[in-house]
Motif scaffolding. Structure first.
Motif, PDB file in Angstrom:
ATOM      1  N   GLN A  72       0.823  -1.207   0.000  1.00 28.47           N
ATOM      2  CA  GLN A  72       0.000   0.000   0.000  1.00 28.47           C
ATOM      3  C   GLN A  72       0.861   1.262   0.000  1.00 28.47           C
ATOM      4  O   GLN A  72       0.552   2.243  -0.686  1.00 28.47           O
ATOM      5  N   ASN A  73       1.965   1.247   0.753  1.00 32.63           N
ATOM      6  CA  ASN A  73       2.826   2.425   0.863  1.00 32.63           C
ATOM      7  C   ASN A  73       3.485   2.773  -0.461  1.00 32.63           C
ATOM      8  O   ASN A  73       3.524   3.947  -0.860  1.00 32.63           O
ATOM      9  N   ILE A  74       4.034   1.770  -1.150  1.00 30.77           N
ATOM     10  CA  ILE A  74       4.697   2.081  -2.421  1.00 30.77           C
ATOM     11  C   ILE A  74       3.675   2.463  -3.493  1.00 30.77           C
ATOM     12  O   ILE A  74       3.989   3.221  -4.401  1.00 30.77           O
ATOM     13  N   THR A  75       2.448   1.948  -3.364  1.00 31.16           N
ATOM     14  CA  THR A  75       1.401   2.355  -4.309  1.00 31.16           C
ATOM     15  C   THR A  75       1.010   3.810  -4.078  1.00 31.16           C
ATOM     16  O   THR A  75       0.887   4.594  -5.029  1.00 31.16           O
ATOM     17  N   ASP A  76       0.825   4.192  -2.816  1.00 28.41           N
ATOM     18  CA  ASP A  76       0.379   5.549  -2.490  1.00 28.41           C
ATOM     19  C   ASP A  76       1.467   6.591  -2.740  1.00 28.41           C
ATOM     20  O   ASP A  76       1.213   7.646  -3.328  1.00 28.41           O
ATOM     21  N   SER A  77       2.683   6.312  -2.289  1.00 28.09           N
ATOM     22  CA  SER A  77       3.730   7.331  -2.326  1.00 28.09           C
ATOM     23  C   SER A  77       4.460   7.403  -3.652  1.00 28.09           C
ATOM     24  O   SER A  77       4.835   8.489  -4.102  1.00 28.09           O
ATOM     25  N   SER A  78       4.676   6.275  -4.319  1.00 28.71           N
ATOM     26  CA  SER A  78       5.463   6.265  -5.553  1.00 28.71           C
ATOM     27  C   SER A  78       4.581   6.214  -6.794  1.00 28.71           C
ATOM     28  O   SER A  78       4.729   7.017  -7.714  1.00 28.71           O
ATOM     29  N   MET A  79       3.636   5.291  -6.820  1.00 31.65           N
ATOM     30  CA  MET A  79       2.855   5.077  -8.034  1.00 31.65           C
ATOM     31  C   MET A  79       1.915   6.243  -8.310  1.00 31.65           C
ATOM     32  O   MET A  79       1.814   6.718  -9.449  1.00 31.65           O
ATOM     33  N   LEU A  80       1.232   6.725  -7.290  1.00 36.40           N
ATOM     34  CA  LEU A  80       0.261   7.791  -7.503  1.00 36.40           C
ATOM     35  C   LEU A  80       0.926   9.093  -7.928  1.00 36.40           C
ATOM     36  O   LEU A  80       0.414   9.820  -8.795  1.00 36.40           O
ATOM     37  N   SER A  81       2.084   9.412  -7.336  1.00 36.28           N
ATOM     38  CA  SER A  81       2.787  10.636  -7.729  1.00 36.28           C
ATOM     39  C   SER A  81       3.294  10.534  -9.162  1.00 36.28           C
ATOM     40  O   SER A  81       3.263  11.515  -9.916  1.00 36.28           O
ATOM     41  N   LEU A  82       3.748   9.341  -9.563  1.00 42.89           N
ATOM     42  CA  LEU A  82       4.212   9.150 -10.942  1.00 42.89           C
ATOM     43  C   LEU A  82       3.044   9.242 -11.922  1.00 42.89           C
ATOM     44  O   LEU A  82       3.167   9.834 -13.009  1.00 42.89           O
ATOM     45  N   ASP A  83       1.900   8.665 -11.548  1.00 42.80           N
ATOM     46  CA  ASP A  83       0.707   8.767 -12.411  1.00 42.80           C
ATOM     47  C   ASP A  83       0.285  10.219 -12.597  1.00 42.80           C
ATOM     48  O   ASP A  83      -0.065  10.642 -13.705  1.00 42.80           O
ATOM     49  N   SER A  84       0.307  10.984 -11.517  1.00 42.95           N
ATOM     50  CA  SER A  84      -0.059  12.398 -11.591  1.00 42.95           C
ATOM     51  C   SER A  84       0.913  13.169 -12.483  1.00 42.95           C
ATOM     52  O   SER A  84       0.512  14.053 -13.252  1.00 42.95           O
ATOM     53  N   TYR A  85       2.183  12.842 -12.404  1.00 38.99           N
ATOM     54  CA  TYR A  85       3.215  13.485 -13.220  1.00 38.99           C
ATOM     55  C   TYR A  85       2.980  13.219 -14.703  1.00 38.99           C
ATOM     56  O   TYR A  85       3.129  14.108 -15.548  1.00 38.99           O
ATOM     57  N   LEU A  86       2.563  12.003 -15.054  1.00 37.71           N
ATOM     58  CA  LEU A  86       2.399  11.631 -16.459  1.00 37.71           C
ATOM     59  C   LEU A  86       1.097  12.140 -17.072  1.00 37.71           C
ATOM     60  O   LEU A  86       0.948  12.130 -18.295  1.00 37.71           O
ATOM     61  N   THR A  87       0.146  12.565 -16.243  1.00 37.67           N
ATOM     62  CA  THR A  87      -1.139  13.033 -16.795  1.00 37.67           C
ATOM     63  C   THR A  87      -1.004  14.316 -17.615  1.00 37.67           C
ATOM     64  O   THR A  87      -1.872  14.610 -18.445  1.00 37.67           O
ATOM     65  N   GLN A  88       0.074  15.090 -17.401  1.00 40.46           N
ATOM     66  CA  GLN A  88       0.226  16.348 -18.115  1.00 40.46           C
ATOM     67  C   GLN A  88       0.792  16.172 -19.532  1.00 40.46           C
ATOM     68  O   GLN A  88       0.700  17.085 -20.362  1.00 40.46           O
ATOM     69  N   PHE A  89       1.342  14.996 -19.830  1.00 39.42           N
ATOM     70  CA  PHE A  89       1.983  14.806 -21.126  1.00 39.42           C
ATOM     71  C   PHE A  89       1.000  14.757 -22.299  1.00 39.42           C
ATOM     72  O   PHE A  89       1.292  15.340 -23.357  1.00 39.42           O
ATOM     73  N   PRO A  90      -0.147  14.057 -22.202  1.00 40.33           N
ATOM     74  CA  PRO A  90      -1.051  14.012 -23.359  1.00 40.33           C
ATOM     75  C   PRO A  90      -1.520  15.391 -23.813  1.00 40.33           C
ATOM     76  O   PRO A  90      -1.585  15.669 -25.021  1.00 40.33           O
ATOM     77  N   ASP A  91      -1.835  16.281 -22.865  1.00 39.85           N
ATOM     78  CA  ASP A  91      -2.300  17.618 -23.224  1.00 39.85           C
ATOM     79  C   ASP A  91      -1.192  18.418 -23.925  1.00 39.85           C
ATOM     80  O   ASP A  91      -1.440  19.079 -24.950  1.00 39.85           O
ATOM     81  N   ILE A  92       0.032  18.337 -23.388  1.00 39.21           N
ATOM     82  CA  ILE A  92       1.141  19.072 -24.012  1.00 39.21           C
ATOM     83  C   ILE A  92       1.470  18.488 -25.384  1.00 39.21           C
ATOM     84  O   ILE A  92       1.758  19.228 -26.334  1.00 39.21           O
ATOM     85  N   LYS A  93       1.403  17.181 -25.507  1.00 43.05           N
ATOM     86  CA  LYS A  93       1.653  16.543 -26.802  1.00 43.05           C
ATOM     87  C   LYS A  93       0.634  17.008 -27.838  1.00 43.05           C
ATOM     88  O   LYS A  93       0.983  17.272 -29.003  1.00 43.05           O
ATOM     89  N   ALA A  94      -0.630  17.117 -27.432  1.00 43.28           N
ATOM     90  CA  ALA A  94      -1.680  17.574 -28.344  1.00 43.28           C
ATOM     91  C   ALA A  94      -1.436  19.026 -28.758  1.00 43.28           C
ATOM     92  O   ALA A  94      -1.650  19.403 -29.922  1.00 43.28           O
TER      93      ALA A  94
END
Length: 404
Positions: A130-152
């Motif tokens: 749970q800890n590695i999912t919350d602290s590492s995975m979620l922050s990385l997912d949030s970081y990657l959400t900005q790429f599709p809009d900038i790519k477009a």
């Protein structure tokens, strides 16, 4: 109602026609640029930013994929560990070693420790996942959400750059054509001179000039509009892309630092539970050894008893019986006897060396304050019987022996 529907259809058809016209214009402009018949707007610095963006997006996507695979592996390993622990819990039965002959309290304590150990292990795995999912995975997912809009928006900027180039070339061609038209208008065609009266020839010339100026003005407005849209997108991306490129270091540090911290905590706590499990297994082995030694001692006592009865029945001389018996004068301060169940090598001059099976006569300390917890004072029974010398006494660890 019918007029409204027809109007909506007309608007949709108009937008579709404009969209198709733009695509055709862009395609034509790209063909001319590739053939070298039209120059292309280039920005080397921006192209380098786009290359960095694509590299950053690829690395982030790969990291996300590998981190998801790692979390899946943690979950799989947790399930495998749980099944292994459940198997151990099912196999562990007090009856293996003879419940009636062993201390029930010790068995109950070991069973309780086993249950707690398995429960703590399962909780530790769940917390780690749970800890590695919350602290590492979620922050990385949030970081990657900005790429599709900038790519477009980068793709849109490229399209608007083609529109700007097309409008620029069209305007330039009209500028050249305007000069030629002005020269033509200055010399009216022979047919017009012959067909039109003298008073109408000026109106015809003015009409042609107006038509030329209208096309020229429309092209100029389209060029200004295309340039404005392109430059606005270009400036926004030039401000945003360097900031995004620099942010990759922070997200990598956050992701791996958090992951390393949770790994360290997990393995530290897991090592404690593994040591607890090892201690439990050691207790089981000690119980097995004690049972084995107890059974051997019991068999030896029965054999000695049978031998003594046989000797007595044969009317053996009393002196022989007395010489083989344990009826001897005990040393001063004698408390009780113990039997060594583990070997112990003396590391100091005041310690007593033990071999498995040795019988030791436990003696009282001369000064009670000298006794350390878990240590006893004694002398080897065989040495005492042979020499009656108490000077060979020494200290030894209590948990290496069994009280008789």
């Amino acid at each position: 109602m019918a007029e409204t529907g027809n109007s909506a259809k007309g608007v949709t058809a108009g937008k579709l026609a404009i969209s198709v016209q733009k695509r055709l214009s862009r395609a034509q402009e790209k063909v001319l640029q590739k053939l070298g018949k039209a120059d292309e707007t280039r920005d080397v610095i921006f192209e380098e930013m786009v290359a960095n963006f694509n590299k950053q997006m690829g690395e982030g996507t790969k990291l996300q994929k590998d981190l998801k695979a790692y979390i899946t592996a943690v979950k799989t390993l947790h399930e495998a560990s749980r099944r292994l622990q459940d198997c151990l819990a099912e196999m562990y039965e007090p009856e293996w070693f003879g419940k009636e002959e062993m201390d029930a309290m010790v068995e109950e304590m070991i069973e309780k420790e086993m249950d707690n150990n398995l429960e703590d292990t399962d909780t530790l795995w769940l917390d780690f996942h749970q800890n590695i999912t919350d602290s590492s995975m979620l922050s990385l997912d949030s970081y990657l959400t900005q790429f599709p809009d900038i790519k477009a928006r980068i793709a849109k900027r490229d399209r608007k750059m083609v529109d700007f180039d097309s409008a620029r070339h069209h305007f330039a061609s009209l500028q050249k054509g305007k000069k030629k038209d002005e020269a033509k208008i200055a010399k009216p065609a022979a047919l017009l001179e012959m067909a039109a009266p003298s008073w109408a020839q000026g109106l015809l010339s003015a009409h042609q000039v107006a038509q030329t100026n209208l096309s020229y003005n429309q092209a100029e407005e389209e060029l200004g509009r295309s340039q404005k849209i392109f430059e606005e997108l270009n400036v926004e991306l030039q401000d945003q892309l360097p900031v995004l490129w620099d942010s990759r270091v922070g997200i990598y540090v956050t992701t791996f630092q958090s992951l390393a911290g949770h790994q360290e905590k997990f393995h530290k706590e897991m090592s404690k539970l593994s040591q607890n499990l090892n201690d439990i297994m050691t207790k089981l082995e000690e119980q097995r050894q004690l049972k084995k030694d107890s059974a051997a001692a019991k068999a030896g006592d029965e054999a000695k008893s049978d031998g003594a009865n046989h000797s007595h029945a044969a009317s053996s001389p009393p002196t022989v019986s007395e010489s083989n018996s344990s009826d001897y004068k005990l040393p001063p301060g004698f408390l009780y006897k113990v039997k060594a169940i583990h070997e112990y090598a003396a590391t100091d001059g005041d310690e007593l060396e033990l071999n498995i099976g040795d019988i030791v006569l436990v003696l009282a300390f001369d000064t009670p304050d000298e006794q350390d917890d878990g240590w006893l004072m004694g002398v080897q029974e065989s040495l005492w019987i042979r020499n009656k010398d108490i000077s060979s006494k020494g200290v030894f660890p209590e948990n290496f022996t069994q009280k008789l």
